[in-house]
Design a protein around this motif. Structure first.
Motif, mmCIF file in Angstrom:
data_model
loop_
_atom_site.group_PDB
_atom_site.id
_atom_site.type_symbol
_atom_site.label_atom_id
_atom_site.label_comp_id
_atom_site.label_asym_id
_atom_site.label_seq_id
_atom_site.Cartn_x
_atom_site.Cartn_y
_atom_site.Cartn_z
ATOM 1 N N ALA A 71 -56.047 99.360 1.540
ATOM 2 C CA ALA A 71 -55.722 100.722 1.113
ATOM 3 C C ALA A 71 -54.542 101.196 1.941
ATOM 4 O O ALA A 71 -54.703 101.866 2.956
ATOM 5 N N SER A 72 -53.349 100.799 1.535
ATOM 6 C CA SER A 72 -52.117 101.144 2.244
ATOM 7 C C SER A 72 -51.240 101.981 1.329
ATOM 8 O O SER A 72 -50.744 101.487 0.314
ATOM 9 N N ALA A 73 -51.060 103.245 1.693
ATOM 10 C CA ALA A 73 -50.323 104.174 0.842
ATOM 11 C C ALA A 73 -48.865 103.770 0.709
ATOM 12 O O ALA A 73 -48.244 103.281 1.645
ATOM 13 N N VAL A 74 -48.328 103.987 -0.483
ATOM 14 C CA VAL A 74 -46.918 103.767 -0.743
ATOM 15 C C VAL A 74 -46.148 104.921 -0.119
ATOM 16 O O VAL A 74 -46.627 106.045 -0.062
ATOM 17 N N ALA A 75 -44.964 104.675 0.355
ATOM 18 C CA ALA A 75 -44.149 105.720 0.985
ATOM 19 C C ALA A 75 -44.029 106.945 0.083
ATOM 20 O O ALA A 75 -43.868 106.837 -1.126
ATOM 21 N N ARG A 76 -44.164 108.102 0.681
ATOM 22 C CA ARG A 76 -44.019 109.409 0.030
ATOM 23 C C ARG A 76 -45.088 109.745 -1.003
ATOM 24 O O ARG A 76 -44.936 110.690 -1.753
ATOM 25 N N THR A 77 -46.166 108.992 -1.104
ATOM 26 C CA THR A 77 -47.200 109.349 -2.071
ATOM 27 C C THR A 77 -48.427 109.957 -1.421
ATOM 28 O O THR A 77 -49.369 110.306 -2.105
ATOM 29 N N GLY A 78 -48.462 110.076 -0.129
ATOM 30 C CA GLY A 78 -49.628 110.661 0.525
ATOM 31 C C GLY A 78 -50.602 109.595 0.964
ATOM 32 O O GLY A 78 -50.271 108.764 1.793
ATOM 33 N N GLU A 79 -51.802 109.598 0.363
ATOM 34 C CA GLU A 79 -52.851 108.676 0.769
ATOM 35 C C GLU A 79 -53.280 107.769 -0.364
ATOM 36 O O GLU A 79 -53.241 108.148 -1.519
ATOM 37 N N ASP B 104 -61.914 84.876 -6.349
ATOM 38 C CA ASP B 104 -60.467 84.696 -6.504
ATOM 39 C C ASP B 104 -59.810 85.691 -7.460
ATOM 40 O O ASP B 104 -58.796 85.375 -8.074
ATOM 41 N N CYS B 105 -60.352 86.884 -7.601
ATOM 42 C CA CYS B 105 -59.752 87.900 -8.464
ATOM 43 C C CYS B 105 -58.750 88.731 -7.670
ATOM 44 O O CYS B 105 -58.844 88.835 -6.449
ATOM 45 N N VAL B 106 -57.789 89.320 -8.376
ATOM 46 C CA VAL B 106 -56.820 90.212 -7.756
ATOM 47 C C VAL B 106 -56.791 91.493 -8.573
ATOM 48 O O VAL B 106 -56.620 91.457 -9.794
ATOM 49 N N ILE B 107 -56.978 92.623 -7.889
ATOM 50 C CA ILE B 107 -56.905 93.940 -8.525
ATOM 51 C C ILE B 107 -55.866 94.730 -7.750
ATOM 52 O O ILE B 107 -55.980 94.874 -6.537
ATOM 53 N N MET B 108 -54.828 95.227 -8.447
ATOM 54 C CA MET B 108 -53.779 95.955 -7.736
ATOM 55 C C MET B 108 -53.204 97.081 -8.578
ATOM 56 O O MET B 108 -53.045 96.948 -9.777
ATOM 57 N N ASP B 109 -52.938 98.203 -7.900
ATOM 58 C CA ASP B 109 -52.334 99.357 -8.567
ATOM 59 C C ASP B 109 -50.858 99.492 -8.198
ATOM 60 O O ASP B 109 -50.272 100.548 -8.338
ATOM 61 N N ARG B 110 -50.262 98.420 -7.710
ATOM 62 C CA ARG B 110 -48.880 98.432 -7.235
ATOM 63 C C ARG B 110 -48.234 97.076 -7.482
ATOM 64 O O ARG B 110 -48.910 96.105 -7.761
ATOM 65 N N ASP B 111 -46.892 97.030 -7.344
ATOM 66 C CA ASP B 111 -46.163 95.780 -7.544
ATOM 67 C C ASP B 111 -45.624 95.196 -6.247
ATOM 68 O O ASP B 111 -45.157 94.071 -6.224
ATOM 69 N N TYR B 112 -45.606 95.970 -5.181
ATOM 70 C CA TYR B 112 -45.045 95.589 -3.890
ATOM 71 C C TYR B 112 -43.525 95.430 -3.926
ATOM 72 O O TYR B 112 -42.948 94.867 -3.026
ATOM 73 N N HIS B 113 -42.880 95.893 -4.987
ATOM 74 C CA HIS B 113 -41.420 95.871 -5.048
ATOM 75 C C HIS B 113 -40.955 96.829 -6.140
ATOM 76 O O HIS B 113 -41.739 97.264 -6.973
ATOM 77 N N ASP B 114 -39.684 97.146 -6.127
ATOM 78 C CA ASP B 114 -39.076 97.912 -7.204
ATOM 79 C C ASP B 114 -37.803 97.189 -7.613
ATOM 80 O O ASP B 114 -36.916 96.979 -6.790
ATOM 81 N N PRO B 115 -37.692 96.780 -8.863
ATOM 82 C CA PRO B 115 -36.519 96.016 -9.280
ATOM 83 C C PRO B 115 -35.206 96.802 -9.136
ATOM 84 O O PRO B 115 -34.149 96.210 -9.000
ATOM 85 N N ASP B 116 -35.279 98.120 -9.126
ATOM 86 C CA ASP B 116 -34.073 98.947 -9.002
ATOM 87 C C ASP B 116 -33.724 99.236 -7.548
ATOM 88 O O ASP B 116 -32.748 99.937 -7.277
ATOM 89 N N GLY B 117 -34.521 98.764 -6.622
ATOM 90 C CA GLY B 117 -34.252 98.983 -5.205
ATOM 91 C C GLY B 117 -34.672 100.356 -4.703
ATOM 92 O O GLY B 117 -34.371 100.730 -3.586
ATOM 93 N N GLY B 118 -35.408 101.108 -5.500
ATOM 94 C CA GLY B 118 -35.872 102.441 -5.103
ATOM 95 C C GLY B 118 -37.275 102.406 -4.545
ATOM 96 O O GLY B 118 -37.680 101.445 -3.886
ATOM 97 N N VAL B 119 -38.038 103.439 -4.841
ATOM 98 C CA VAL B 119 -39.410 103.553 -4.360
ATOM 99 C C VAL B 119 -40.338 102.720 -5.245
ATOM 100 O O VAL B 119 -40.222 102.715 -6.468
ATOM 101 N N GLU B 120 -41.256 102.018 -4.615
ATOM 102 C CA GLU B 120 -42.242 101.212 -5.337
ATOM 103 C C GLU B 120 -43.074 102.098 -6.262
ATOM 104 O O GLU B 120 -43.507 103.177 -5.883
ATOM 105 N N ARG B 121 -43.317 101.628 -7.464
ATOM 106 C CA ARG B 121 -44.116 102.395 -8.433
ATOM 107 C C ARG B 121 -45.571 101.951 -8.388
ATOM 108 O O ARG B 121 -45.867 100.776 -8.231
#
Length: 177
Positions: free
Chosen positions: A58-66, A100-117
C-alpha cells in the motif's frame, strides 16, 4: 494442518496485524508475508488466511494522498500472490485468491513521463480467482464471479459470471446466489 501449527500461524498473523495493519485482526499467516506501506493503510478482516510469500503493498502515488488496501472477512490469499495498491484496492468477504496472482490499481509508470495513473480495483464478495490471474487497474469484479486460471482481467466482470482468457471474456453465466 496439526493444531499446534495452526495456533502458531494465528499467533504469527496476530503479531503481523499489530505491527502493519490499521487494526488488529485474527489473521492466519502461514509462512513469510511481505508488507510494504508508504503513506498507505491496510485493513484486514477476521479469519483471513495469508499463505507463504504473499506481498501486500500500500504505497501511495505521488500527490494522491493515501493508499488504502481493504481485505474483508474470511478471505484466503494464496502463495506468492501480490497486491499492489497506489490508490484503493477492496476485496470482499469470502473471496478466494489462488497462488501467483497479481492485483494492481497502478501501472508503475506513465508513458507520457508525467504522474503515474491509478484507478481503484473492487473485488466483490465470494469471488474465486484462479492461479496466475492478473487483475489490472480500474476493474470491478461482481459478487460470486469466477476468474479462470491465467486470465488477464482488463474490464469489469458482471456478478455471477465465469471469465477466462487474455483478455478475460465472459465464458458463461453462473447460477444466482
Amino acid at each position: 494442518m496439526p493444531r499446534w501449527r495452526k495456533a502458531l500461524a494465528y499467533l504469527r498473523g496476530w503479531l503481523t496485524s499489530l505491527r502493519h495493519f490499521s487494526r488488529p485482526a485474527w489473521v492466519c499467516q502461514v509462512g513469510r508475508v511481505t508488507v510494504v506501506r508508504d503513506r498507505g493503510t491496510i485493513t484486514v478482516g477476521e479469519r483471513v488466511w495469508l499463505w507463504p510469500e504473499v506481498k501486500l503493498d500500500a504505497s501511495a502515488v505521488a500527490r494522491t494522498g493515501e493508499a488504502a488496501l481493504v481485505i474483508g472477512d474470511r478471505v484466503s490469499i494464496g502463495d506468492r500472490t501480490q497486491i499492489h495498491c497506489g490508490e484503493r484496492v477492496t476485496i470482499g468477504a469470502g473471496t478466494l485468491i489462488s497462488w501467483d496472482c497479481v492485483i494492481m490499481d497502478r501501472d508503475y509508470h506513465d508513458p507520457d513521463g508525467g504522474v503515474e495513473r491509478t484507478a481503484p480495483v473492487v473485488i466483490g464478495k465470494d469471488v474465486w480467482i484462479g492461479c496466475r490471474a492478473i487483475i489490472l487497474k480500474g476493474v470491478t469484479i461482481g459478487d460470486g464471479a469466477v476468474v479462470g486460471a491465467g486470465s488477464v482481467v482488463t474490464r469489469d466482470v458482471p456478478p455471477c459470471t465465469l471469465v477466462a482468457g487474455n483478455p478475460a471474456r465472459v465464458v458463461r453465466q453462473l447460477g444466482e446466489r
